[in-house]
Enzyme design. Structure first.
Site, PDB file in Angstrom:
ATOM      1  N   SER A 172       2.182  -2.407  -3.923  1.00 37.70           N
ATOM      2  CA  SER A 172       1.863  -2.299  -2.912  1.00 37.70           C
ATOM      3  C   SER A 172       0.921  -4.016  -2.296  1.00 37.70           C
ATOM      4  CB  SER A 172       1.133  -1.297  -1.651  1.00 37.70           C
ATOM      5  OG  SER A 172       0.436  -1.511  -0.551  1.00 37.70           O
ATOM      6  N   THR A 173       0.369  -3.785  -2.221  1.00 40.12           N
ATOM      7  CA  THR A 173      -0.817  -5.270  -1.362  1.00 40.12           C
ATOM      8  C   THR A 173      -0.050  -6.092  -2.717  1.00 40.12           C
ATOM      9  OG1 THR A 173      -2.451  -4.012  -0.580  1.00 40.12           O
ATOM     10  CG2 THR A 173      -2.564  -6.428  -1.364  1.00 40.12           C
ATOM     11  N   HIS A 198       5.399  -0.683   0.091  1.00 40.64           N
ATOM     12  CA  HIS A 198       4.595  -1.077   1.680  1.00 40.64           C
ATOM     13  C   HIS A 198       5.034  -1.558   2.213  1.00 40.64           C
ATOM     14  CE1 HIS A 198       1.462   2.107  -0.512  1.00 40.64           C
ATOM     15  NE2 HIS A 198       3.248   2.546  -0.059  1.00 40.64           N
ATOM     16  N   MET A 291      -3.204  -1.200  -2.822  1.00 40.63           N
ATOM     17  CA  MET A 291      -4.349  -0.497  -2.721  1.00 40.63           C
ATOM     18  C   MET A 291      -4.254   0.913  -2.385  1.00 40.63           C
ATOM     19  SD  MET A 291      -5.218  -1.828   1.171  1.00 40.63           S
ATOM     20  CE  MET A 291      -4.303  -1.234   2.735  1.00 40.63           C
ATOM     21  N   ASP A 294      -1.606   5.668  -2.860  1.00 43.72           N
ATOM     22  CA  ASP A 294      -0.054   6.490  -2.690  1.00 43.72           C
ATOM     23  C   ASP A 294       0.577   6.432  -4.287  1.00 43.72           C
ATOM     24  OD1 ASP A 294       2.645   7.309  -1.939  1.00 43.72           O
ATOM     25  OD2 ASP A 294       2.944   5.191  -1.232  1.00 43.72           O
TER      26      ASP A 294
END
Length: 359
Positions: A172-173, A198, A291, A294
């Site tokens: 993600s991030t 993401h 972050m 998930d």
């Protein structure tokens, strides 16, 4: 109570500046300490307020957002969230922003902006919190040289003997750059790699194309029903969950637009759980910077199904959220720095390839 996160909003639209300020200021743990309509004004605002996070538009008068970001990351590294509409042109710019050091991006709706931005309020707030804790570093004027297979993997790397193995990845991030560094060392004969990152819908194709130009393996945006092939990496499209499935003896990709899981579609948990059910011990799991949580439970299911799993270590993560949660759940076998991740995955696969196929 800790001091609130100080945010500076840079956007040429007064409406966007006002909407973002309203969303941010309604949270007790953050506040807007300055706004600017272009990067020239922003320089003075940033100097006076010393923000923890900056939200930055891409297309602005007097100086492009990317030019400003490049200068900012060289001279005053600060966590930056890019603002971008969901167009092909802006998605290419957003990918460039990640290369220059931006932490993440926020989608700016093209229509009904006020209602659209308000619909993203929770996501915007969460990304500001994540950015405030992100690790950013000064950038040189030019992007650092890309890592190569020879620079990461030993020249005596054992040959991978089995083509039935799969590498299943979630991020993600900070994941756009982490995935680049992770994928570049893999040779053309590596096992197939399935990736959920993401990312908004309009960004995933550009992201896949950008990686494809850098990697020895073929990188594409995943297509429903296509066969999973060695030497290929498949990026989940931003509009759908990606699952691993079988068609006879072959692995295939399944896409669906079911409801978000952990507030995400695509969701890492969805991919990991499908790998646990379909591939079992033939899968290797990798969870990278990001972050939230998930992927944590899905990775545990992969381990329970016989997979061997890796998590990126805290020091090399932009945000140590997803790996931390996966470790806490007990689904991780090894914690590895990003610059060693490909080497460790390849070494495990080479060793495992000499064992009996367990499909």
């Amino acid at each position: 109570m800790a001091n609130p996160i100080k945010v500076v909003v840079v956007d040429d639209s007064a409406l966007i500046r006002n909407l973002l300020s309203e969303i941010i200021n309604r949270n007790r743990d953050m506040q807007v300490v300055g706004v600017a309509q272009d990067p020239i004004v922003a320089r003075e605002v940033i100097r006076n307020t010393n923000p923890d996070v900056i939200t930055l538009d891409i297309e602005m008068p007097r100086m492009d957002g990317l030019d400003f970001l490049e200068k900012l990351m060289r001279l005053r590294p600060t966590p930056v969230l890019m603002i971008s509409t969901l167009t092909e042109r802006s998605s290419e710019a957003a990918m460039r922003a990640m290369e220059l050091g931006a932490v993440d991006y926020i989608a700016k709706p093209k229509l009904d902006i006020e209602r659209g931005i308000q619909g993203y309020a929770d996501e915007i707030s969460d990304k500001i919190r994540a950015a405030a804790g992100a690790r950013v570093h000064a950038r040189k004027q030019e992007i650092a040289p890309r890592l190569t297979a020879d620079s990461i993997l030993p020249s005596t790397r054992p040959k991978i003997l089995s083509t039935e193995k799969l590498i299943i990845v979630g991020a993600s991030t900070g994941g756009t750059e982490a995935l680049r560094d992770f994928l570049m060392p893999f040779p053309p004969d590596s096992p197939a790699i399935l990736i959920t990152q993401h990312m908004p819908e309009m960004f995933t194709k550009s992201f896949a194309n950008r990686l494809d130009g850098l990697c020895k393996i073929k990188v594409t945006e995943a297509v429903h029903g296509e066969r999973v092939m060695p030497g290929h990496a498949y990026i989940a499209p931003g509009h759908s969950h990606m699952l691993l499935a079988r068609s006879g003896a072959n692995y295939v990709i399944e896409l669906n637009q079911g409801p978000p899981v952990n507030r995400h579609r695509p969701s890492v948990d969805v991919l990991f759980r499908s790998a646990a059910n379909v591939a079992g011990a033939n899968a290797v799991g990798v969870i990278l910077t990001g972050m939230g949580k998930d992927g944590a439970l899905g990775m545990l299911e992969m381990k329970q199904g016989g997979a061997y799993n890796f998590a990126q270590d805290e020091a090399s993560c932009v945000v140590f959220g997803m790996p931390k949660e996966a470790i806490a759940q007990g689904g991780v076998d090894e914690i590895v720095p990003l610059n060693k991740m490909a080497e460790r995955v390849m070494a495990w696969l080479a060793r495992f390839g000499r064992q009996t196929n367990r499909v």
